[in-house]
Motif scaffolding. Sequence first.
Motif, mmCIF file in Angstrom:
data_model
loop_
_atom_site.group_PDB
_atom_site.id
_atom_site.type_symbol
_atom_site.label_atom_id
_atom_site.label_comp_id
_atom_site.label_asym_id
_atom_site.label_seq_id
_atom_site.Cartn_x
_atom_site.Cartn_y
_atom_site.Cartn_z
ATOM 1 N N GLN A 1 20.194 30.448 -2.387
ATOM 2 C CA GLN A 1 19.682 31.341 -1.340
ATOM 3 C C GLN A 1 19.475 30.597 -0.021
ATOM 4 N N ARG A 2 20.476 29.796 0.325
ATOM 5 C CA ARG A 2 20.420 29.128 1.629
ATOM 6 C C ARG A 2 21.831 28.891 2.143
ATOM 7 N N GLN A 3 21.940 28.635 3.432
ATOM 8 C CA GLN A 3 23.229 28.409 4.078
ATOM 9 C C GLN A 3 23.718 26.988 3.792
ATOM 10 N N TRP A 4 24.950 26.863 3.359
ATOM 11 C CA TRP A 4 25.559 25.556 3.137
ATOM 12 C C TRP A 4 26.361 25.159 4.383
ATOM 13 N N PRO A 5 26.699 23.870 4.540
ATOM 14 C CA PRO A 5 27.428 23.443 5.741
ATOM 15 C C PRO A 5 28.712 24.232 5.963
ATOM 16 N N THR A 6 29.035 24.429 7.229
ATOM 17 C CA THR A 6 30.251 25.149 7.617
ATOM 18 C C THR A 6 31.415 24.161 7.737
ATOM 19 N N TRP A 7 32.544 24.529 7.164
ATOM 20 C CA TRP A 7 33.744 23.711 7.241
ATOM 21 C C TRP A 7 34.723 24.364 8.221
ATOM 22 N N LEU A 8 35.653 23.578 8.748
ATOM 23 C CA LEU A 8 36.545 24.075 9.792
ATOM 24 C C LEU A 8 37.886 24.561 9.273
#
Length: 432
Positions: free
Chosen positions: A60-67
């Motif tokens: 229930q949390r945001q994980w790192p954004t990949w490009l």
Amino acid sequence: MKTLLPLYTGLLLASMLSPAALAQTPTSDGYALDKVVQVSRHGVRPPTKSNEKLLTAVTQRQWPTWLVPFGNLTGHGYTGAVELGRYRGEVLRTAGLIPKGCPDASQLLVHASPLQRTKATAQALLDGMFPGCGLQPTYVSGDQDALFQANEMPFAALDPVKAKADILKALGGSVEAAQARYKPFEEKLREIACLPAADCPYGKQAWTLEQNAKGRFAIKGLSAGANMGEVFRLEYSQGLPVDKVAFGNGRTAAEVSSLMVLTKAKYDYLNDIPYIASRGASELMNQISLQLKQDTPLAPKDAQSIPPDVPLMLLVAHDTNISYLRTMLGFGWKQGDYIENNIPPVGTLQFERYKEVKTGEYFLRIAFEAQSMDQIRNLTQLTAGQKPLKTDFNSAKDCRNTSVGLLCPLKGAMATVDQNIDPTALTPYSFE
């Protein structure tokens, strides 16, 4: 078998050296490298779409954004694979196995699993090994190749009763007992991945053994923690700032590996089962075996589905494939900061065939090679003084320590290679 793409566009016209012009360079102790088969994992990628969805749901949390899209090779992953290809090219060129210029189609075969990350990794390895040659890997159309996705195809289907019994035996008798043993590691991941104020579901789910529609087994509940550890490793390998890796808890390679205990457990209980491995990788191991036996007294006279006879065959696959092959061989390793038997991005199972000049006898070196986690993260240039990690396998009696590593008599080594090939899990195969 589905139709393959053309091997190389205009490759023969671009060739600068014929096979006959290649001269093998014997080592100081009299061994000449004359054939190599490499099975590599793809390079660094983000989580797959299904894994991202699972991890977001359980934490229930945001994980790192990949490009790049989920599951695709990253630019960093491509660069790391190019560097490993460049290094391996230098090693094989020094040994006289591959030409200094561009090879022709009789000198190598590079074939990839038909996913973007494996195809792109194969391209990166080729670009590093043969820069400027414009070579391209082959791969089947569609999303299934019998070499790499056999565990999802009918010809290698599992007997669910036997597979389940073997998994439960490996678990120690029950899924519940195994989960109890790993509870401290679940709690550690929960502390790392769950926000203190959130009602985080991770770690609260009972593990259950299930078989999916494609016939593969999974342990629901374990999968989230296993995927979490792998994603933390990928974040570190990708070069994310250390305050972003494992939510700030993976500042070193050793710290990251300490978070991968459940990742290893998943392989111990689902992949590293001899019956499951044999069903899932006999097709792949059989092609490796046929390639290594060519031009030797061990070559079968009436074998079907023989691969092209080339000095270098490079197959770009998945960690599942390599874990199956490792299990079939009985090969284990512990390298650097990695957990035991870990298969890092572009980690490669290598089969190197040598000929002793004075006797004409053949020997085989089986080894696993991978860049360290920090070499991948920092895109370290590989040199004689900054080598990748490499572990040799004692595959037969009377193996010899030589200047090129542990060489085992070919006949005994091939008996080890062949010992767990299941003839009922084979299908006709062609690279053409």
